[in-house]
Design a protein around this motif. Structure first.
Motif, PDB file in Angstrom:
ATOM      1  N   PHE A   5     -59.753   6.914-101.144  1.00 42.91           N
ATOM      2  CA  PHE A   5     -60.210   6.017-102.195  1.00 42.91           C
ATOM      3  C   PHE A   5     -61.344   5.162-101.627  1.00 42.91           C
ATOM      4  O   PHE A   5     -61.244   4.682-100.488  1.00 42.91           O
ATOM      5  CB  PHE A   5     -59.071   5.108-102.675  1.00 42.91           C
ATOM      6  CG  PHE A   5     -57.885   5.856-103.206  1.00 42.91           C
ATOM      7  CD1 PHE A   5     -57.811   6.193-104.543  1.00 42.91           C
ATOM      8  CD2 PHE A   5     -56.840   6.222-102.370  1.00 42.91           C
ATOM      9  CE1 PHE A   5     -56.715   6.879-105.052  1.00 42.91           C
ATOM     10  CE2 PHE A   5     -55.741   6.909-102.858  1.00 42.91           C
ATOM     11  CZ  PHE A   5     -55.681   7.242-104.202  1.00 42.91           C
ATOM     12  N   ASN A   6     -62.394   4.959-102.397  1.00 45.96           N
ATOM     13  CA  ASN A   6     -63.496   4.126-101.915  1.00 45.96           C
ATOM     14  C   ASN A   6     -64.019   3.258-103.047  1.00 45.96           C
ATOM     15  O   ASN A   6     -63.799   3.536-104.228  1.00 45.96           O
ATOM     16  CB  ASN A   6     -64.605   4.987-101.318  1.00 45.96           C
ATOM     17  CG  ASN A   6     -65.173   5.974-102.328  1.00 45.96           C
ATOM     18  OD1 ASN A   6     -65.959   5.601-103.189  1.00 45.96           O
ATOM     19  ND2 ASN A   6     -64.758   7.234-102.218  1.00 45.96           N
ATOM     20  N   SER A   7     -64.721   2.195-102.656  1.00 47.67           N
ATOM     21  CA  SER A   7     -65.195   1.266-103.673  1.00 47.67           C
ATOM     22  C   SER A   7     -66.296   0.373-103.113  1.00 47.67           C
ATOM     23  O   SER A   7     -66.240  -0.051-101.951  1.00 47.67           O
ATOM     24  CB  SER A   7     -64.038   0.396-104.177  1.00 47.67           C
ATOM     25  OG  SER A   7     -64.479  -0.522-105.152  1.00 47.67           O
ATOM     26  N   PHE A   8     -67.329   0.114-103.943  1.00 45.62           N
ATOM     27  CA  PHE A   8     -68.308  -0.940-103.697  1.00 45.62           C
ATOM     28  C   PHE A   8     -67.883  -2.163-104.504  1.00 45.62           C
ATOM     29  O   PHE A   8     -67.480  -2.039-105.661  1.00 45.62           O
ATOM     30  CB  PHE A   8     -69.710  -0.514-104.134  1.00 45.62           C
ATOM     31  CG  PHE A   8     -70.457   0.283-103.104  1.00 45.62           C
ATOM     32  CD1 PHE A   8     -71.047  -0.341-102.014  1.00 45.62           C
ATOM     33  CD2 PHE A   8     -70.567   1.656-103.227  1.00 45.62           C
ATOM     34  CE1 PHE A   8     -71.739   0.389-101.064  1.00 45.62           C
ATOM     35  CE2 PHE A   8     -71.254   2.395-102.290  1.00 45.62           C
ATOM     36  CZ  PHE A   8     -71.844   1.767-101.197  1.00 45.62           C
ATOM     37  N   ASN A   9     -68.005  -3.342-103.894  1.00 44.89           N
ATOM     38  CA  ASN A   9     -67.703  -4.577-104.618  1.00 44.89           C
ATOM     39  C   ASN A   9     -68.747  -5.627-104.299  1.00 44.89           C
ATOM     40  O   ASN A   9     -69.353  -5.629-103.221  1.00 44.89           O
ATOM     41  CB  ASN A   9     -66.309  -5.095-104.255  1.00 44.89           C
ATOM     42  CG  ASN A   9     -65.208  -4.241-104.837  1.00 44.89           C
ATOM     43  OD1 ASN A   9     -64.924  -4.329-106.027  1.00 44.89           O
ATOM     44  ND2 ASN A   9     -64.610  -3.388-104.018  1.00 44.89           N
ATOM     45  N   ALA A  10     -68.938  -6.522-105.252  1.00 39.24           N
ATOM     46  CA  ALA A  10     -69.930  -7.574-105.091  1.00 39.24           C
ATOM     47  C   ALA A  10     -69.435  -8.841-105.762  1.00 39.24           C
ATOM     48  O   ALA A  10     -68.538  -8.807-106.612  1.00 39.24           O
ATOM     49  CB  ALA A  10     -71.274  -7.141-105.684  1.00 39.24           C
ATOM     50  N   SER A  11     -70.026  -9.953-105.366  1.00 36.40           N
ATOM     51  CA  SER A  11     -69.690 -11.223-106.006  1.00 36.40           C
ATOM     52  C   SER A  11     -70.918 -12.118-106.021  1.00 36.40           C
ATOM     53  O   SER A  11     -71.802 -12.004-105.162  1.00 36.40           O
ATOM     54  CB  SER A  11     -68.536 -11.924-105.283  1.00 36.40           C
ATOM     55  OG  SER A  11     -68.972 -12.424-104.031  1.00 36.40           O
ATOM     56  N   PHE A  12     -70.941 -12.994-107.003  1.00 39.94           N
ATOM     57  CA  PHE A  12     -72.004 -13.999-107.098  1.00 39.94           C
ATOM     58  C   PHE A  12     -71.389 -15.266-107.654  1.00 39.94           C
ATOM     59  O   PHE A  12     -70.610 -15.236-108.611  1.00 39.94           O
ATOM     60  CB  PHE A  12     -73.145 -13.544-108.007  1.00 39.94           C
ATOM     61  CG  PHE A  12     -74.173 -14.619-108.248  1.00 39.94           C
ATOM     62  CD1 PHE A  12     -75.171 -14.855-107.310  1.00 39.94           C
ATOM     63  CD2 PHE A  12     -74.117 -15.414-109.389  1.00 39.94           C
ATOM     64  CE1 PHE A  12     -76.103 -15.859-107.513  1.00 39.94           C
ATOM     65  CE2 PHE A  12     -75.051 -16.423-109.589  1.00 39.94           C
ATOM     66  CZ  PHE A  12     -76.050 -16.648-108.659  1.00 39.94           C
ATOM     67  N   GLY A  13     -71.744 -16.393-107.045  1.00 40.84           N
ATOM     68  CA  GLY A  13     -71.223 -17.663-107.521  1.00 40.84           C
ATOM     69  C   GLY A  13     -72.233 -18.776-107.333  1.00 40.84           C
ATOM     70  O   GLY A  13     -73.106 -18.713-106.458  1.00 40.84           O
ATOM     71  N   THR A  14     -72.108 -19.785-108.164  1.00 40.88           N
ATOM     72  CA  THR A  14     -72.976 -20.949-108.044  1.00 40.88           C
ATOM     73  C   THR A  14     -72.177 -22.217-108.305  1.00 40.88           C
ATOM     74  O   THR A  14     -71.226 -22.213-109.091  1.00 40.88           O
ATOM     75  CB  THR A  14     -74.166 -20.876-109.015  1.00 40.88           C
ATOM     76  OG1 THR A  14     -75.004 -22.010-108.824  1.00 40.88           O
ATOM     77  CG2 THR A  14     -73.694 -20.852-110.464  1.00 40.88           C
ATOM     78  N   LYS A  15     -72.575 -23.273-107.628  1.00 41.06           N
ATOM     79  CA  LYS A  15     -71.997 -24.605-107.848  1.00 41.06           C
ATOM     80  C   LYS A  15     -73.161 -25.543-108.148  1.00 41.06           C
ATOM     81  O   LYS A  15     -74.139 -25.594-107.392  1.00 41.06           O
ATOM     82  CB  LYS A  15     -71.230 -25.081-106.619  1.00 41.06           C
ATOM     83  CG  LYS A  15     -70.712 -26.510-106.713  1.00 41.06           C
ATOM     84  CD  LYS A  15     -69.952 -26.878-105.450  1.00 41.06           C
ATOM     85  CE  LYS A  15     -69.521 -28.341-105.483  1.00 41.06           C
ATOM     86  NZ  LYS A  15     -70.704 -29.252-105.342  1.00 41.06           N
TER      87      LYS A  15
END
Length: 757
Positions: free
Chosen positions: A499-509
């Motif tokens: 099983f494989n996966s690309f993941n990403a995140s973006f956040g701002t304060k």
């Protein structure tokens, strides 16, 4: 990959560069009165090194390496101070703290850049274990229920597993001692399996954290921070006793720690024992008794630019598996069926600091032995009276279920030099795990699981804006052995899956003003199917179901959006946390209407799903009566499949109101006294899945008080709490005993004493 890890480790161990030994001195004062603040904490989190100010507010910290490090200064009743300090250039500090009725902040460890919560792009809930214990929790799992957005799937009071915003099991990852805790958490009746003694605090990431932790962090992370070592050139110890009237239970632990200039050591031992708990209907629930032994120890070393620590945790527990309200007993020895669980947790954390960067290497090994004993079955056609007892006395009864889980994991991160306002971390993370069976019954087959992940994440800081973003790639391989004969109806075929996966995140304060903050985070996550979901083919006695797995299951993938709005001034705080979580290929059990081995058959299937809801509340501590606090919070979660069916194990909505008084007066006999009264309203849960039933509302009234008492030179910390004061008979929607018509725990009074020395 193995050779790469060996090269990294060899470099960490053998590097011996020239370095300076720096000393920093300073004074911490009250910004209003300019008086020195005694006993303030002065701490470098990256170096895990600190001290306390003396009676005049002065402090000295020696043996600091060259470089720039975050300094955190905190004291009760004051706003926490944080600043980057360059050790080679700074020798004298003058720090002023502003008075505040708000609880002092701590550095968040579970997120990569180790910032105060107010500076974090991602909101993380943090609670001290001492506070959760003062509220009367019997176990760590029960104490987590007091954290907003967190509940627990319970089997009595001894077995509980965390639920974060409606997700549980392998969707919630638990970290302890800086490494992932692996203990066959796929089972509903498999509890947390760790004691709260020797744990300082817990941090909760409520949302997908696959970017930071890989598979199994799709629903969130519970990060348990271990007890700190003593400050340099000091020693301390304590003894703790707790008694619980409902279970006639007691828990006792004692610890000692000492630190020199370079070496540090700590040790803590715990023993707990509980009889069957009593419901609000004054009935003891048969076989909810449990016993636990826990040992935690650690040794640390620091010299110049290199620090390292090794920790070890042994936990042995014996837990009854309740099935009915039967014989009323105060016995403490579990009856069949029961579990015997032994866990060994080893961890090693080493950091090497350069002028503008650092390398962290965390290694872990866990060994989990899970044995389950059922009512003894006779296999001989003819039995000689007394022969069974004789054989059991001589050889001991064999476990029906006996699984050994061995897990090695690694986490290597390099903190790159800062580029202007950019902070960046790159790393590799992975796990190698084997599962072996030795009992006559098989839930999951012998198997080998391996993970490997690459990640990069950055933080960008501006005066009013902060941004954090990252990307990660993971691959998990699962290789299992076949079990049984191919003609057997309980046959489990071998599988070899990747099983494989690309993941990403973006956040701002965004800081709209000195009082208003907004956080917005969008993150993806994934979870590979676990062994039970892929391979099950038999009766799971802990759940009274015949479960059939599906080797063709896909990854679960989710995308969650979190929105947080906070207002804060010196005497009032308010927050709103909302989320929307879309999960593709959500895995769940579904009855097919058939029976096998006298048990209903459930199949593991997949369907797209969504969860949404949030938490909101406020905290008022009016001026000038800063000793008075009123806190209120409301939490709600909805979970449903795309077909319109509801998801299982979704906690009921609740409203919690707490009045609390705190007095920090420095009297001769009583110091730091407090009292609280809490009213928790849990509402009807009518959105039940197809194999659940609706749950009625209930109200729980809790109260407590405590403080520090001085008896000559000896100080004692005392606390008294009463949970479910009105002895309410109620069912929690997340109680596995609800289906058997068994109420949750009734009134429970807790007496606690802490004696430092």
């Amino acid at each position: 990959m193995k050779n790469f890890i060996q090269i990294i480790l060899l470099g960490v161990i053998t590097i011996h560069a020239a370095h300076s030994q720096n000393t920093i001195k300073g004074v911490v004062t009250d910004a209003k009165t300019t008086n020195g603040i005694p006993f303030a904490s002065v701490y470098f989190p990256q170096l895990e090194k600190g001290t306390e100010t003396d009676s005049n507010g002065s402090f000295t910290i020696e043996n600091l390496p060259d470089g720039t490090y975050k300094l955190v200064v905190s004291s009760v009743g004051f706003t926490t101070f944080t600043s980057n300090v360059k050790t080679g250039l700074t020798n004298q500090l003058s720090i002023s703290l502003n008075p505040s009725a708000i609880e002092m902040e701590e550095v968040i460890v579970s997120t990569p850049f180790h910032k105060l919560q107010s500076d974090n792009v991602m909101k993380v809930e943090r609670a001290s274990i001492s506070k959760l214990k003062a509220e009367g929790a019997l176990t760590l799992a029960e104490g987590l229920n007091n954290i907003s957005g967190v509940e627990s799937v319970s089997t009595g009071v001894g077995i509980g597993k965390p639920v974060i915003r409606g997700l549980s099991g392998n969707r919630v990852l638990v970290y302890t001692q800086g490494i992932r805790l692996e203990n066959q958490q796929f089972g509903d009746e498999h509890g947390l399996g760790i004691n709260d003694a020797g744990i300082e605090s817990v941090e909760v990431i409520k949302g997908p954290a696959s970017l930071l932790y890989g598979s199994d962090a799709l629903g969130g992370v519970l990060y348990l921070n271990p007890e700190r070592f003593a400050n340099s050139n000091s020693s301390e110890g304590d003894i703790n006793l707790n008694y619980y009237t409902n279970t006639l239970g007691y828990s006792t632990n004692g610890g000692f720690k000492t630190s020199g200039d370079k070496f540090k050591f700590l040790i803590r031992g715990t023993y707990s024992s509980h009889a069957d708990y009593k419901t609000g209907a004054s009935e003891r629930v048969t076989n909810t008794r449990f016993n636990e032994v826990d040992l935690k120890s650690g040794i640390g070393y620091q010299s110049g630019n290199f620090i390292s620590e090794i920790r070890y945790n042994l936990n042995k527990s014996k837990l009854g598996i309740p099935e009915e309200v039967g014989l009323q007993s105060k016995d403490r020895t579990p009856l069949e069926p029961y579990q015997e669980i032994t866990s060994h947790i080893f961890s090693s954390k080493s950091s090497l600091f350069f002028d503008n960067s650092s390398l962290d290497v965390i290694l872990g090994y866990t060994y989990n032995d899970r044995q389950e004993f059922e009512e003894h079955h006779h296999h001989e056609e003819e039995e000689v009276p007394g022969e069974e007892e004789h054989l059991e006395e001589e050889h001991g009864e064999e476990a029906a279920l006996n699984m050994d889980l061995n897990t090695f994991n690694y986490n290597i991160r390099y903190n790159l030099p800062k580029l202007g306002n950019f902070e960046t971390i790159i790393g590799v993370q992975g796990m190698y795990q084997t599962n072996k069976n030795f009992g006559e019954e098989i839930l999951i087959p012998d198997a080998t699981t391996s993970d490997f992940g690459l990640l990069a994440t950055s933080h960008y800081h501006l005066e009013k804006f902060d941004f954090q973003f990252g990307i990660r790639y993971d691959i998990r391989s699962i290789d299992t052995d076949a079990h049984g004969e191919i003609t057997d109806e309980h046959y489990i075929a071998a599988i070899d899956k990747n099983f494989n996966s690309f993941n990403a995140s973006f956040g701002t304060k965004i800081n709209f003003s000195d009082h208003i903050d907004l956080r917005l985070n969008i993150a993806s996550g994934f979870r590979a199917p676990n062994l039970a979901e892929l391979t099950s083919n038999g009766v799971h006695h802990g759940t009274n179901r015949y479960e059939i797995g599906n080797s063709n299951l896909n990854n679960e993938r989710n995308l969650q959006t979190d929105f947080t709005l906070e207002y804060k001034n010196q005497h009032f705080e308010a927050f709103f946390d909302g989320f929307y979580n879309k999960i593709n290929d959500y895995i769940f059990l579904e009855p097919n209407g058939e029976t096998l081995d006298d048990n209903p058959v459930f199949n593991y299937v997949q369907e797209d799903a969504k969860l949404f809801g949030g938490e909101t509340g406020f905290h008022l501590h009016p001026h000038p009566i800063d000793w008075l606090h009123f806190e209120s919070s409301f939490e709600i979660v909805f979970g449903e499949q795309n077909t319109g069916e509801y998801l299982p194990l979704i906690p009921a909505s609740s409203l919690t109101n707490t009045f609390r008084v705190e007095f920090d007066q420095d009297k001769k006999v009583v110091k730091n006294s407090y009292g609280f009264i809490t009213l928790k309203n849990v509402f009807d849960q009518n959105n039940a899945s197809q194999f659940e039933t609706p749950t009625n509302s209930y109200v729980l009234l809790n109260l407590g008080l405590g403080g520090k008492i001085s008896l000559g030179r000896q100080e004692l910390n005392l606390n008294l709490s009463v949970n479910n004061l009105l002895d309410e008979s109620y069912y929690s929607h997340l109680s596995r005993l609800k289906r058997d018509g068994i109420y949750n725990i009734g009134r429970n009074i807790n007496f606690g004493i802490n004696m430092p020395f």
